[in-house]
Design a protein around this motif. Structure first.
Motif, PDB file in Angstrom:
ATOM      1  N   ALA A  54      24.914  50.738  25.997  1.00  0.00           N
ATOM      2  CA  ALA A  54      24.827  51.876  24.399  1.00  0.00           C
ATOM      3  C   ALA A  54      25.918  51.936  24.285  1.00  0.00           C
ATOM      4  O   ALA A  54      27.130  51.612  23.022  1.00  0.00           O
ATOM      5  CB  ALA A  54      24.295  53.273  23.806  1.00  0.00           C
ATOM      6  N   ARG A  55      27.493  51.582  25.564  1.00  0.00           N
ATOM      7  CA  ARG A  55      28.657  51.343  25.759  1.00  0.00           C
ATOM      8  C   ARG A  55      29.146  50.018  24.731  1.00  0.00           C
ATOM      9  O   ARG A  55      29.304  49.537  24.710  1.00  0.00           O
ATOM     10  CB  ARG A  55      29.121  51.801  26.484  1.00  0.00           C
ATOM     11  CG  ARG A  55      28.453  53.214  27.215  1.00  0.00           C
ATOM     12  CD  ARG A  55      29.929  53.659  28.644  1.00  0.00           C
ATOM     13  NE  ARG A  55      29.912  52.403  29.571  1.00  0.00           N
ATOM     14  CZ  ARG A  55      28.605  52.520  30.571  1.00  0.00           C
ATOM     15  NH1 ARG A  55      27.898  52.878  30.667  1.00  0.00           N
ATOM     16  NH2 ARG A  55      28.809  50.624  31.192  1.00  0.00           N
ATOM     17  N   PRO A  56      29.870  50.120  24.377  1.00  0.00           N
ATOM     18  CA  PRO A  56      31.017  48.922  23.498  1.00  0.00           C
ATOM     19  C   PRO A  56      31.728  48.481  24.173  1.00  0.00           C
ATOM     20  O   PRO A  56      32.959  48.165  24.064  1.00  0.00           O
ATOM     21  CB  PRO A  56      31.308  50.424  22.044  1.00  0.00           C
ATOM     22  CG  PRO A  56      31.824  51.356  22.789  1.00  0.00           C
ATOM     23  CD  PRO A  56      30.351  51.880  23.318  1.00  0.00           C
ATOM     24  N   ALA A  57      30.991  48.310  25.483  1.00  0.00           N
ATOM     25  CA  ALA A  57      31.990  47.457  26.327  1.00  0.00           C
ATOM     26  C   ALA A  57      31.038  45.937  26.473  1.00  0.00           C
ATOM     27  O   ALA A  57      29.777  45.845  25.737  1.00  0.00           O
ATOM     28  CB  ALA A  57      31.137  48.053  27.824  1.00  0.00           C
ATOM     29  N   ALA A 182      34.679  35.578  23.034  1.00  0.00           N
ATOM     30  CA  ALA A 182      34.307  36.690  22.053  1.00  0.00           C
ATOM     31  C   ALA A 182      33.536  37.203  21.177  1.00  0.00           C
ATOM     32  O   ALA A 182      33.200  38.280  21.356  1.00  0.00           O
ATOM     33  CB  ALA A 182      35.854  35.857  21.019  1.00  0.00           C
ATOM     34  N   PHE A 183      32.413  35.624  22.410  1.00  0.00           N
ATOM     35  CA  PHE A 183      30.829  36.923  21.396  1.00  0.00           C
ATOM     36  C   PHE A 183      29.924  37.493  22.157  1.00  0.00           C
ATOM     37  O   PHE A 183      29.327  38.070  22.320  1.00  0.00           O
ATOM     38  CB  PHE A 183      30.519  35.045  20.880  1.00  0.00           C
ATOM     39  CG  PHE A 183      30.581  34.435  19.546  1.00  0.00           C
ATOM     40  CD1 PHE A 183      31.127  34.949  19.091  1.00  0.00           C
ATOM     41  CD2 PHE A 183      29.914  33.498  20.582  1.00  0.00           C
ATOM     42  CE1 PHE A 183      31.088  34.179  18.214  1.00  0.00           C
ATOM     43  CE2 PHE A 183      30.401  32.429  19.560  1.00  0.00           C
ATOM     44  CZ  PHE A 183      30.562  32.510  18.406  1.00  0.00           C
ATOM     45  N   MET A 184      31.486  38.001  23.117  1.00  0.00           N
ATOM     46  CA  MET A 184      30.768  38.855  24.490  1.00  0.00           C
ATOM     47  C   MET A 184      30.810  39.988  23.823  1.00  0.00           C
ATOM     48  O   MET A 184      30.068  40.711  24.959  1.00  0.00           O
ATOM     49  CB  MET A 184      31.118  38.580  25.923  1.00  0.00           C
ATOM     50  CG  MET A 184      30.553  36.651  25.990  1.00  0.00           C
ATOM     51  SD  MET A 184      31.220  36.267  28.429  1.00  0.00           S
ATOM     52  CE  MET A 184      29.735  37.253  28.418  1.00  0.00           C
ATOM     53  N   SER A 185      31.340  40.059  23.445  1.00  0.00           N
ATOM     54  CA  SER A 185      32.292  41.831  22.688  1.00  0.00           C
ATOM     55  C   SER A 185      31.038  42.569  21.339  1.00  0.00           C
ATOM     56  O   SER A 185      31.341  43.300  21.512  1.00  0.00           O
ATOM     57  CB  SER A 185      33.509  41.864  22.591  1.00  0.00           C
ATOM     58  OG  SER A 185      33.758  40.854  21.414  1.00  0.00           O
ATOM     59  N   MET A 186      29.930  41.311  21.199  1.00  0.00           N
ATOM     60  CA  MET A 186      29.381  41.219  20.089  1.00  0.00           C
ATOM     61  C   MET A 186      28.048  42.110  20.080  1.00  0.00           C
ATOM     62  O   MET A 186      27.006  42.657  19.611  1.00  0.00           O
ATOM     63  CB  MET A 186      28.415  40.677  19.193  1.00  0.00           C
ATOM     64  CG  MET A 186      30.303  40.248  18.125  1.00  0.00           C
ATOM     65  SD  MET A 186      29.807  38.395  18.032  1.00  0.00           S
ATOM     66  CE  MET A 186      32.002  37.674  17.269  1.00  0.00           C
ATOM     67  N   HIS A 187      27.986  42.471  21.437  1.00  0.00           N
ATOM     68  CA  HIS A 187      27.378  43.846  21.963  1.00  0.00           C
ATOM     69  C   HIS A 187      25.273  42.448  22.672  1.00  0.00           C
ATOM     70  O   HIS A 187      24.114  43.382  21.878  1.00  0.00           O
ATOM     71  CB  HIS A 187      26.577  44.927  20.847  1.00  0.00           C
ATOM     72  CG  HIS A 187      27.844  45.638  20.413  1.00  0.00           C
ATOM     73  ND1 HIS A 187      27.410  46.683  19.983  1.00  0.00           N
ATOM     74  CD2 HIS A 187      28.627  45.698  21.805  1.00  0.00           C
ATOM     75  CE1 HIS A 187      28.346  47.710  20.182  1.00  0.00           C
ATOM     76  NE2 HIS A 187      29.242  46.784  21.042  1.00  0.00           N
TER      77      HIS A 187
END
Length: 364
Positions: A54-57, A182-187
């Motif tokens: 659930a963290r925005p990591a 960069a897509f990896m930061s899109m959960h």
């Protein structure tokens, strides 16, 4: 069905039964192998762990490497489909539904990397999967729309197949790799599938040092940003060097044999005698080549009436991949096919018609 029962059928029922057999041989199941089980353990665990975060990591991704026709895409899609089934069973509806919207729930997205990949074409390929219009969008708008589509559709896994179509010596391809990270930061869990990923330059981000070697600091290899964000797993072909490897190959052939519908097939048709060695020599242990050879062999066995697979029958079937549409040979997606063994040559007897045998015995 036995051969006697098949012969007793009417011509129409014979044709229908043979059609069903052809459909069976054209859709042989994806069998588990020691190599695919290793991929399953890593990829399944990574997808599940990331899905519950659930963290925005940044979510750690997975790279699945291997040769052409080794079942990488089928294995990854099977693992992702299993996750999607369990995710839908757990939540019933999209847990991230936006009130007032009717977005389709898509836990897993599959996209094939464009042959000439650029940031814009990669974004468009992803949006085409969702059916999103992309006309007259610039790159920032495309990236924003990709992020919105992943979120709105509740996508947890994004599979980018044939990732080694990226050529790391080109600036556009390096920009595309930066975009993919960069897509990896899109959960979302990013799964990259490709041929020989370690040798493609993706891990080094296309920036080798002098003499094509990476710098080695005092404390060991210095990982790149891509290496830090992805776990790499290899889906290798079968080997035939140790007793354990030989047993794994033979067990795989036994599993394939169980799904063949030939009327004169006998137990051990693919596993007895020299057949395992022969099939390995013809396919080099590549499951995709084995499937092609078995499928063509079954078709030939039904057509000519032998109704079983033998080495002489398979010898007459060339194993070619010239019709591999949609695959990029330069990216290693089409493997080298082992040469078929030459047909056995019978020694020709010398013509003795004109030989001089001398005077006949007993003549004066």
């Amino acid at each position: 069905m036995t051969l006697a029962r098949w012969r007793a059928l009417s011509p129409a029922k014979k044709a229908a039964h043979d059609l069903a057999r052809a459909a069976t041989h054209a859709n042989l199941p994806l069998l588990g192998t020691p190599m695919s089980r290793q991929v399953d353990r890593l990829l399944s665990a990574r997808i599940r762990q990331n899905a519950f975060k659930a963290r925005p990591a940044t979510r750690a991704g997975v790279m699945v490497s291997g040769g052409g026709y080794q079942g990488k895409t089928e294995t990854v899609c099977e693992i992702a489909a299993t996750f999607e089934d369990s995710w839908r069973e757990l939540h019933r509806t999209n847990p991230e539904t936006v009130p007032g919207t009717r977005d389709a729930w898509v836990p897993v997205a599959y996209v094939q990397t464009p042959v000439t990949a650029k940031p814009k074409s990669t974004c468009k390929a992803i949006l085409d999967f969702y059916g999103t219009p992309t006309k007259r969008m610039d790159l920032p708008e495309l990236v924003a729309q990709v992020a919105a589509s992943l979120t709105d559709h509740g996508t947890k896994v994004l599979i980018l197949d044939d990732i080694t179509r990226l050529r790391m010596h080109r600036a556009d391809d390096q920009d595309t790799l930066d975009l993919i990270r960069a897509f990896m930061s899109m959960h979302v869990t990013l799964v990259l599938v490709g041929v020989d990923i370690p040798g493609s330059g993706l891990m080094d981000e296309g920036r080798p040092t002098a003499n094509n070697e990476r710098r080695r600091p005092v404390n060991g290899w210095e990982p790149t940003q891509t290496e830090r964000r992805f776990d790499l797993v290899e889906l290798d072909r079968f080997r035939y060097d140790t007793p354990e490897q030989t047993t794994a190959w033979t067990c795989h052939l036994a599993g394939v044999e169980d799904h063949l519908r030939l009327l004169k097939a006998r137990p051990g048709m693919l596993t007895d005698g020299t057949m395992p060695e022969y099939l390995y020599a013809r396919t080099d242990g590549v499951v995709g080549l084995l499937e092609r050879l078995i499928e063509d062999g079954c078709t030939e066995a039904i057509t000519c009436g032998t109704e079983r697979l033998t080495e002489p029958l398979l010898d007459n079937l060339p194993l070619t991949l010239a019709d591999a549409a949609g695959r990029d040979a330069q990216a290693g997606e089409i493997p080298a096919v082992p040469a078929a063994r030459p047909a056995a040559r019978t020694a020709r007897r010398r013509n003795t018609v004109f030989d001089d045998h001398g005077p006949q015995a007993g003549t004066a």
